[in-house]
Design an enzyme around this catalytic site. Structure first.
Site, short mmCIF file in Angstrom:
data_model
loop_
_atom_site.label_atom_id
_atom_site.label_comp_id
_atom_site.label_asym_id
_atom_site.label_seq_id
_atom_site.Cartn_x
_atom_site.Cartn_y
_atom_site.Cartn_z
N ASP A 99 10.11 6.99 7.64
CA ASP A 99 9.77 5.81 7.17
C ASP A 99 10.19 4.90 8.28
O ASP A 99 11.48 4.74 8.45
CB ASP A 99 10.29 5.53 5.81
CG ASP A 99 9.18 4.64 4.97
OD1 ASP A 99 8.77 3.63 5.35
OD2 ASP A 99 8.98 5.25 3.80
N ASP A 195 6.23 0.76 7.31
CA ASP A 195 5.98 0.04 6.06
C ASP A 195 5.30 -1.57 6.19
O ASP A 195 5.43 -1.90 7.33
CB ASP A 195 7.35 -0.43 5.90
CG ASP A 195 7.50 -0.85 4.09
OD1 ASP A 195 7.13 0.04 3.22
OD2 ASP A 195 8.19 -2.02 3.90
N GLU A 258 1.14 1.91 6.66
CA GLU A 258 0.81 1.36 5.06
C GLU A 258 0.11 0.13 5.13
O GLU A 258 0.71 -1.15 5.32
CB GLU A 258 2.21 1.27 4.29
CG GLU A 258 1.93 1.09 2.96
CD GLU A 258 3.09 0.30 2.27
OE1 GLU A 258 3.17 0.35 0.99
OE2 GLU A 258 3.80 -0.47 2.85
N HIS A 319 5.39 6.22 -3.91
CA HIS A 319 6.40 5.79 -5.01
C HIS A 319 6.10 4.37 -5.09
O HIS A 319 7.12 4.05 -5.76
CB HIS A 319 7.71 5.80 -3.76
CG HIS A 319 7.72 5.02 -2.67
ND1 HIS A 319 6.69 5.25 -1.56
CD2 HIS A 319 8.09 3.89 -2.44
CE1 HIS A 319 6.97 4.10 -0.63
NE2 HIS A 319 7.82 3.29 -1.06
N ASP A 320 5.14 3.77 -4.99
CA ASP A 320 4.70 2.45 -5.53
C ASP A 320 3.82 2.49 -6.64
O ASP A 320 3.46 1.39 -6.99
CB ASP A 320 4.25 1.61 -4.41
CG ASP A 320 5.33 1.34 -3.14
OD1 ASP A 320 6.60 1.20 -3.74
OD2 ASP A 320 5.03 1.29 -2.19
O1 TEU Z 1 5.37 -1.83 -0.29
C1 TEU Z 1 4.41 -2.62 0.10
C2 TEU Z 1 3.73 -3.34 -1.15
O2 TEU Z 1 2.53 -3.46 -0.77
C3 TEU Z 1 4.59 -3.46 -2.22
O3 TEU Z 1 4.24 -4.73 -2.49
C4 TEU Z 1 3.88 -2.66 -3.41
O4 TEU Z 1 2.61 -3.07 -3.67
C5 TEU Z 1 4.64 -2.88 -4.41
O5 TEU Z 1 5.67 -1.93 -4.20
C6 TEU Z 1 3.85 -2.94 -5.89
O6 TEU Z 1 3.41 -1.63 -6.03
C7 TEU Z 1 6.21 -1.33 0.70
C8 TEU Z 1 7.17 0.08 0.17
O7 TEU Z 1 6.42 1.12 -0.12
C9 TEU Z 1 7.83 -0.53 -1.25
O8 TEU Z 1 8.48 0.58 -1.84
C10 TEU Z 1 8.79 -1.52 -0.64
O9 TEU Z 1 9.42 -2.08 -1.93
C11 TEU Z 1 8.11 -2.82 0.03
O10 TEU Z 1 7.29 -2.14 1.29
C12 TEU Z 1 9.24 -3.58 0.95
O11 TEU Z 1 9.65 -2.76 1.71
#
Ligand code: TEU
Ligand code: CA
Length: 571
Positions: A99, A195, A258, A319-320
């Site tokens: 990542d 990211d 992403e 993971h989000d």
């Molecule tokens: O996530 C980007 C993102 O779009 C987040 O706002 C996501 O929508 C949020 O987690 C709500 O679901 C990336 C990473 O995948 C995330 O884990 C990080 O917290 C974020 O960037 C900041 O680096």
């Protein structure tokens, strides 16, 4: 699939390292834990692992706040542990994707420490400082600007205030970040998942964002405004192309972005002449309604929008986002697996999906995710989908000898690797068989996808090997290949000397029909005759189907259709 690059035919498995396997009893997963489980991943059949951030970090956002782009956080292990993991993964034929978090660093990064120390520090301009804030909002709630006493200016943070945004318009910052990429590429890392790629460049005039007329209560607070001036800016594409060029200094690496954007904008991230991201993540399946018509529409729209030569990809979880089994239920999770693994291109799955793992409810006093802490009660927190991998039925699921950083779900006593391995009918077996099917039937990877229509609530499409999805026909103008001939080019004049045969060892022309019953009732569908290759229920393999096929509730089938009369098709 010999003519494809590894990442084109790959199934990528995302590991959230805190939650995969703990090796030292501190309740947090680590690199040596991943090492211990590599053979599990080989058996599952995946080709690559993408590991969420393992760099030194104060963990304000669990590693998405990086304090050193070229190190390993002691929580996860040492650089020697990483080198060993990389070597052991490669020894098993597994690729390793890291990542990369370029939009922001940690506020503890030495760069930011210097940047905030004085307006005249050479690192000042590596971050984004203004005398006055504008109306931009943080993704994690509140203003995206934080006042800093020392120098009397505001700095931008698109996420937590502990995650100041880096200034990619500064050439020195850019060079330093590209060198961090090279550091890992030189070690042999196979690529990066980048990211928030679409957020990296902001409006140079810092104009206010307009209000979002479509905002509805309960949506994330930053959706109050339309992100016109702080996301998806035109200049991003030049930057992505530069990043790609760095990755391309090394052979056979992959750049994944992403990007949460609607399909038309998403496609622009392949770049002019495909010199952008190799794979702008396709999150359509995470976001669309779970009905045959909605999924059919998404597939068609995505296919039609794909630029010439661009390689498709599909993602089912990360993971989000809420776990798929929680979104659509245990039975449909099996249908989702079959959908995912019969779509064209590169596939990304999230750890635990192969177990049908569900979101785990997190009590208020167990909350870890800063998003939930900032905006409690909206259901935005991401802890539920980040809970420890259940390896067995023991109290801590074989994840740790200590106290797990997030709880395991009660269901882990039934839903765990050991139990599902013993069960011939489990979703884990289904995943293994589907991944194997994808490997033995390359048409599933690079065949054409035809149809994508909804019949009742059955999603129907065909995967056919007569046409390549992006390159038109790889065999156009060559003699028909005999299905039983191992070397299609033997005894013929040199054909496509640079291209190996993607379909070697498989019939020259394959037609696979995919039927996915997304309803809770049985369905009857008209088909041409063929043989079932796999059912989501794992109990019909090899059976013949005639003019009608009955699908049980939540059943999916992959059927190998018989070729039309006259033997093997001739192109
Ligand atoms: O996530 C980007 C993102 O779009 C987040 O706002 C996501 O929508 C949020 O987690 C709500 O679901 C990336 C990473 O995948 C995330 O884990 C990080 O917290 C974020 O960037 C900041 O680096
Ligand atoms: Ca540990």
């Amino acid at each position: 699939m010999h003519d494809l690059t590894w990442w084109q035919h790959a199934v990528i498995y995302e590991i959230y390292p805190r939650s995969f396997q703990d090796s030292n009893g501190d309740g947090i997963g680590d690199l040596n834990g991943i090492l211990r489980r590599l053979d599990y991943l080989v058996l599952l059949g995946v080709d690559a692992i993408w590991i969420s951030p393992i760099y030194p970090s104060p963990m304000a956002d669990f590693g998405y706040d990086v304090a050193d782009y070229c190190g390993i956080d002691p929580i996860f292990g040492t650089m020697a542990d990483f080198d060993r993991l990389l070597a052991e993964a490669h020894r098993r034929g597994l690729k390793v994707i890291l990542d990369f978090v370029p939009n922001h660093s940690s506020d503890r990064h030495p760069w930011f420490q210097k940047s905030r120390s004085s307006r005249h520090n050479p690192k000042r301009d590596w971050y984004i400082w203004r005398d006055q804030p504008n109306n931009w909002l943080s993704h994690f709630g509140g203003s995206a600007w934080e006042f800093d006493e020392t120098t009397g200016q505001y700095y931008l943070h698109s996420f937590l205030k502990e995650q100041p945004d880096l200034n990619w318009r500064n050439p020195a910052l850019k060079a330093a970040m590209f060198n961090a990429l090279r550091f890992w590429l030189r070690k042999g890392v196979d690529g990066f998942r980048v990211d928030v790629m679409w957020l990296m460049i902001k409006d140079d005039q810092f104009r206010d964002n307009p209000p979002n007329p479509g905002y509805r209560l309960g949506q994330a607070p930053h959706s109050h405004l339309l992100p016109v001036y702080n996301s998806d800016r035109l200049e991003i594409h030049g930057l992505v192309a530069e990043m790609r060029a760095v990755v391309d200094e090394f052979p056979d690496r992959v750049l994944i972005g992403e990007i949460y954007l609607p399909i038309p904008q998403l496609m622009t991230y392949y770049g002019v002449d495909l010199r952008g991201a190799n794979l702008p993540f396709n999150f359509q399946l995470l976001q669309c309604a779970w009905s045959a018509s909605a999924v059919a529409e998404v597939i068609s729209e995505y296919q039609q929008a794909l630029p010439d030569g661009a390689w498709p990809n599909w993602v089912l979880g990360n993971h989000d986002n809420a776990r798929i089994a929680s979104r659509i239920g245990a039975r449909q999770a099996r249908v989702a697996a079959m959908l995912l693994l019969t779509l064209p291109g590169t596939i990304t799955m999230y750890y635990g999906e192969e177990l049908g793992m569900c979101n785990v409810p997190i009590a208020p006093d167990q909350v870890q995710d800063p998003f939930e802490k900032n905006e409690p009660g909206l259901g935005l927190g991401r802890d539920p989908e980040r809970t420890p991998m259940p390896w067995d039925a023991s109290t801590a699921g074989g994840f740790t000898n200590g106290w797990p950083w997030l709880p395991l779900g009660d269901e882990h006593e039934i839903v765990n690797v050991a139990a599902l391995e013993r069960d011939d009918n489990s979703i884990l077996r289904l995943y293994r068989n589907l991944i194997q099917l994808r490997q033995t039937h390359p048409v599933l990877v690079n065949g054409k996808l035809e149809g994508a229509v909804a019949e009742q609530n059955v999603l129907r499409y065909e995967r056919t090997s007569d046409l390549h999805p992006t390159n038109k026909d790889p065999f156009a103008g060559t003699p028909a290949l005999h299905p039983t001939n191992k070397d299609p080019f033997a005894g013929t004049p040199a054909l496509h000397p640079t291209n190996k045969d993607p379909f070697a060892g498989t019939p020259a022309r394959e037609r696979l029909l995919v039927l996915l019953n997304m309803a809770a009732e049985a369905a009857q569908i008209s088909v041409k005759s063929g043989t079932v290759l796999i059912s989501t229920h794992l109990d019909r393999e090899g059976t013949k189907v005639g003019s009608q096929v009955k699908l049980r509730a939540g059943e999916g089938l992959v059927i190998s259709l018989e070729q039309s009369s006259g033997g093997p098709a001739v192109r």
